[in-house]
Design a protein around this motif. Structure first.
Motif, PDB file in Angstrom:
ATOM      1  N   GLU A 104      25.944   1.579  -5.689  1.00  0.00           N
ATOM      2  CA  GLU A 104      25.505   0.310  -6.264  1.00  0.00           C
ATOM      3  C   GLU A 104      24.005   0.328  -6.564  1.00  0.00           C
ATOM      4  N   GLN A 105      23.219   0.842  -5.619  1.00  0.00           N
ATOM      5  CA  GLN A 105      21.765   0.878  -5.818  1.00  0.00           C
ATOM      6  C   GLN A 105      21.377   1.850  -6.924  1.00  0.00           C
ATOM      7  N   LEU A 106      21.987   3.038  -6.945  1.00  0.00           N
ATOM      8  CA  LEU A 106      21.636   4.006  -7.976  1.00  0.00           C
ATOM      9  C   LEU A 106      22.063   3.510  -9.359  1.00  0.00           C
ATOM     10  N   THR A 107      23.181   2.797  -9.416  1.00  0.00           N
ATOM     11  CA  THR A 107      23.605   2.202 -10.689  1.00  0.00           C
ATOM     12  C   THR A 107      22.587   1.171 -11.170  1.00  0.00           C
ATOM     13  N   LYS A 108      22.070   0.354 -10.247  1.00  0.00           N
ATOM     14  CA  LYS A 108      21.049  -0.635 -10.597  1.00  0.00           C
ATOM     15  C   LYS A 108      19.787   0.056 -11.103  1.00  0.00           C
ATOM     16  N   ILE A 109      19.394   1.129 -10.441  1.00  0.00           N
ATOM     17  CA  ILE A 109      18.220   1.891 -10.876  1.00  0.00           C
ATOM     18  C   ILE A 109      18.465   2.467 -12.270  1.00  0.00           C
ATOM     19  N   GLY A 110      19.677   2.964 -12.506  1.00  0.00           N
ATOM     20  CA  GLY A 110      20.022   3.478 -13.825  1.00  0.00           C
ATOM     21  C   GLY A 110      19.928   2.405 -14.898  1.00  0.00           C
ATOM     22  N   ASP A 111      20.393   1.201 -14.572  1.00  0.00           N
ATOM     23  CA  ASP A 111      20.296   0.081 -15.529  1.00  0.00           C
ATOM     24  C   ASP A 111      18.833  -0.239 -15.846  1.00  0.00           C
ATOM     25  N   LEU A 112      17.984  -0.222 -14.822  1.00  0.00           N
ATOM     26  CA  LEU A 112      16.564  -0.512 -15.020  1.00  0.00           C
ATOM     27  C   LEU A 112      15.892   0.573 -15.864  1.00  0.00           C
ATOM     28  N   LEU A 113      16.350   1.807 -15.716  1.00  0.00           N
ATOM     29  CA  LEU A 113      15.846   2.879 -16.570  1.00  0.00           C
ATOM     30  C   LEU A 113      16.245   2.638 -18.024  1.00  0.00           C
ATOM     31  N   ASP A 114      17.494   2.269 -18.234  1.00  0.00           N
ATOM     32  CA  ASP A 114      17.968   1.998 -19.592  1.00  0.00           C
ATOM     33  C   ASP A 114      17.234   0.822 -20.225  1.00  0.00           C
ATOM     34  N   GLU A 115      16.849  -0.147 -19.391  1.00  0.00           N
ATOM     35  CA  GLU A 115      16.149  -1.332 -19.893  1.00  0.00           C
ATOM     36  C   GLU A 115      14.649  -1.099 -20.069  1.00  0.00           C
ATOM     37  N   GLY A 116      14.169   0.071 -19.627  1.00  0.00           N
ATOM     38  CA  GLY A 116      12.747   0.377 -19.754  1.00  0.00           C
ATOM     39  C   GLY A 116      11.873  -0.258 -18.693  1.00  0.00           C
ATOM     40  N   LYS A 117      12.470  -0.814 -17.640  1.00  0.00           N
ATOM     41  CA  LYS A 117      11.697  -1.450 -16.579  1.00  0.00           C
ATOM     42  C   LYS A 117      11.230  -0.444 -15.532  1.00  0.00           C
ATOM     43  N   LEU A 118      11.867   0.697 -15.488  1.00  0.00           N
ATOM     44  CA  LEU A 118      11.431   1.819 -14.666  1.00  0.00           C
ATOM     45  C   LEU A 118      11.426   3.062 -15.551  1.00  0.00           C
ATOM     46  N   LYS A 119      10.640   4.068 -15.173  1.00  0.00           N
ATOM     47  CA  LYS A 119      10.651   5.314 -15.929  1.00  0.00           C
ATOM     48  C   LYS A 119      10.504   6.501 -14.984  1.00  0.00           C
ATOM     49  N   ALA A 120      11.146   7.594 -15.356  1.00  0.00           N
ATOM     50  CA  ALA A 120      11.029   8.830 -14.587  1.00  0.00           C
ATOM     51  C   ALA A 120       9.713   9.511 -14.923  1.00  0.00           C
ATOM     52  N   VAL A 121       8.989   9.940 -13.896  1.00  0.00           N
ATOM     53  CA  VAL A 121       7.735  10.657 -14.085  1.00  0.00           C
ATOM     54  C   VAL A 121       7.961  12.112 -13.697  1.00  0.00           C
ATOM     55  N   LEU A 124       0.855  -1.186   0.000  1.00  0.00           N
ATOM     56  CA  LEU A 124       0.000   0.000   0.000  1.00  0.00           C
ATOM     57  C   LEU A 124       0.892   1.237   0.000  1.00  0.00           C
ATOM     58  N   VAL A 125       0.735   2.103  -0.997  1.00  0.00           N
ATOM     59  CA  VAL A 125       1.511   3.342  -1.097  1.00  0.00           C
ATOM     60  C   VAL A 125       0.576   4.509  -0.811  1.00  0.00           C
ATOM     61  N   ALA A 126       0.839   5.207   0.288  1.00  0.00           N
ATOM     62  CA  ALA A 126       0.011   6.351   0.676  1.00  0.00           C
ATOM     63  C   ALA A 126       0.609   7.629   0.104  1.00  0.00           C
ATOM     64  N   GLY A 127      -0.243   8.420  -0.563  1.00  0.00           N
ATOM     65  CA  GLY A 127       0.248   9.623  -1.239  1.00  0.00           C
ATOM     66  C   GLY A 127       0.790   9.266  -2.606  1.00  0.00           C
ATOM     67  N   GLY A 128      -0.024   8.551  -3.396  1.00  0.00           N
ATOM     68  CA  GLY A 128       0.456   7.840  -4.566  1.00  0.00           C
ATOM     69  C   GLY A 128       1.008   8.652  -5.711  1.00  0.00           C
ATOM     70  N   SER A 129       0.690   9.945  -5.802  1.00  0.00           N
ATOM     71  CA  SER A 129       1.131  10.714  -6.963  1.00  0.00           C
ATOM     72  C   SER A 129       2.381  11.545  -6.696  1.00  0.00           C
ATOM     73  N   GLY A 130       2.935  11.433  -5.504  1.00  0.00           N
ATOM     74  CA  GLY A 130       4.179  12.143  -5.204  1.00  0.00           C
ATOM     75  C   GLY A 130       5.369  11.486  -5.877  1.00  0.00           C
ATOM     76  N   PRO A 131       6.487  12.205  -6.005  1.00  0.00           N
ATOM     77  CA  PRO A 131       7.635  11.658  -6.741  1.00  0.00           C
ATOM     78  C   PRO A 131       8.194  10.370  -6.167  1.00  0.00           C
ATOM     79  N   THR A 132       8.317  10.264  -4.843  1.00  0.00           N
ATOM     80  CA  THR A 132       8.846   9.037  -4.241  1.00  0.00           C
ATOM     81  C   THR A 132       7.837   7.904  -4.345  1.00  0.00           C
ATOM     82  N   ALA A 133       6.570   8.218  -4.133  1.00  0.00           N
ATOM     83  CA  ALA A 133       5.522   7.205  -4.216  1.00  0.00           C
ATOM     84  C   ALA A 133       5.457   6.574  -5.603  1.00  0.00           C
ATOM     85  N   LEU A 134       5.654   7.371  -6.644  1.00  0.00           N
ATOM     86  CA  LEU A 134       5.577   6.851  -8.004  1.00  0.00           C
ATOM     87  C   LEU A 134       6.694   5.849  -8.289  1.00  0.00           C
ATOM     88  N   TRP A 135       7.855   6.079  -7.690  1.00  0.00           N
ATOM     89  CA  TRP A 135       8.930   5.075  -7.807  1.00  0.00           C
ATOM     90  C   TRP A 135       8.572   3.817  -7.022  1.00  0.00           C
TER      91      TRP A 135
END
Length: 385
Positions: A335-352, A208-219
């Motif tokens: 390490e975590q931000l690099t993984k997030i960057g890889d997922l962005l490049d792969e299209g599995k996550l997207k910036a809103v 359950l994500v409370a405050g769903g349209s905020g920047p952190t919630a969307l991630w």
């Protein structure tokens, strides 16, 4: 027939004579190439020739009325630091009201706002490890948290240039723009650390994500769907409902019409981006072995004090009404931000992106943030971009 050029010397006239045309053309070619050589030299030496940049300064206490564009020195870097020409910076509207800028004598620092930004490396310290792959011209995204005590500058990215320790940045993902990259580090790392480091979210659980349209919630929503969780989110407007559905949210709750306990039960993980009142409601819907992850919590102590904030370099777990509640403050993790960057490049996550503002219009961005009506991250472009 002669044609006079306005502002040119009397001898510089075009004639229908081919000889005169050739001589005149040769004359202007020489001028052009001399100027081109001068301009190239000027650009390549600009950092050493010119030492002044534009930056936003906040003069607390106060809100947007205390924001000013100033001309300041380009930061000098230490041997283990990197200077970045900023292309875009993430905006944190509540930063204007943080008390962490108050000094012991009662006066205030005048910070450059922002914690995350994206840009191009302009200068690299001599002791930055080669294996980091950080060279002049490298595109990077940066996260410098202001929450914890530090001997280094924590000025942000709302400036022409910004400096940071090399461990505070990674190479920018190739498939995202600078505006998109600037929206990533703070919000995406907060969601990642909250869900995976502290809540241990896994496939088959309910999030359950409370405050769903905020920047952190969307991630958090995207990461929950990515690992196979059932995702529920709260919102209160049609644009928010539409956005959440587009991200695959399984159930949207209009928090203005119903309470959490009347809509859901036995939730495994609550990711609370709202605050204390939502924690009280979440305690009624989280399962006995579930967890509530708070990124906003006023019950954990006086967060205006550096010592209290530093105590959350490790997450603070507690029991409340028999349920586990955790509060934490995000920090950079390469390490975590690099993984997030890889997922962005792969299209599995997207910036809103909620909104993008030109540098000179940053105040309007802060005002929009204060309304709570941004659907995603607000980003400010670098000067002149």
């Amino acid at each position: 027939m002669n044609l006079h050029i306005e502002g040119a010397p009397p001898t510089c006239r075009f004639s229908n004579s081919s000889t005169h045309q050739h001589q005149t053309l040769h004359h202007y070619q020489n001028i052009f190439f001399l100027n081109a050589k001068y301009l190239t030299t000027s650009f390549t030496t600009s950092l050493t020739t010119f030492s002044i940049m534009q930056a936003w300064h906040h003069h607390p206490p106060g809100g947007t009325e205390k924001l000013k564009i100033v001309n300041v020195d380009i930061p000098e870097i230490a041997d283990d630091e990197v200077l970045v020409r900023v292309h875009a910076a993430g905006l944190i509207w509540m930063e204007l009201y943080w008390d962490l800028y108050k000094k012991a004598d009662g006066t205030y620092k005048t910070p450059i706002p922002g914690e995350d930004y994206s840009g191009v490396i302009a200068k690299v310290g001599s002791k930055v490890p080669i294996e980091r792959g950080l060279e002049v011209g490298t595109e990077v995204m940066v996260f410098v948290t202001k929450a914890f005590s530090s001997d280094r500058s924590t000025d942000g990215g709302m400036a022409e240039y910004a400096k940071a320790h090399h461990s505070k940045m990674i190479r920018k993902p190739q498939n995202v723009s600078h505006v998109e990259a600037a929206s990533v580090p703070l919000a995406a790392l907060t969601a990642w650390q909250g869900l995976f480091d502290h809540a241990k979210l896994r496939a088959g659980q309910t999030l359950l994500v409370a405050g769903g349209s905020g920047p952190t919630a969307l991630w958090a929503i995207q990461m929950g769907k990515m690992v196979g969780a059932r995702v529920i989110a709260t919102a209160a407007s049609e644009p928010s409902f539409k956005l959440l559905k587009s991200l695959g949210v399984d159930q949207v709750i209009n928090y203005k019409e119903v309470t959490l306990d009347s809509a859901v039960e036995n939730v495994d993980v609550v990711f609370n981006c709202v605050g204390d009142e939502t924690t009280k409601q979440a305690l009624k819907v989280v399962s006995e072995d579930g967890i509530i992850v708070n990124i906003v919590d006023t019950t954990v102590g006086d967060l205006t004090k550096e010592s209290v904030r530093d105590s959350f370099r490790k997450p603070g777990f507690r029991k409340q009404d028999g349920r586990t509640v955790v509060f934490f403050i995000v920090d950079m993790n390469v390490e975590q931000l690099t993984k997030i960057g890889d997922l962005l490049d792969e299209g599995k996550l997207k910036a809103v992106i909620g909104s993008v503002y030109d540098f000179n219009d940053a105040v309007e961005g802060f005002k929009q943030g204060e309304t709570g009506r941004a659907h995603g991250k607000i980003v400010v472009k670098g000067p002149g971009l």
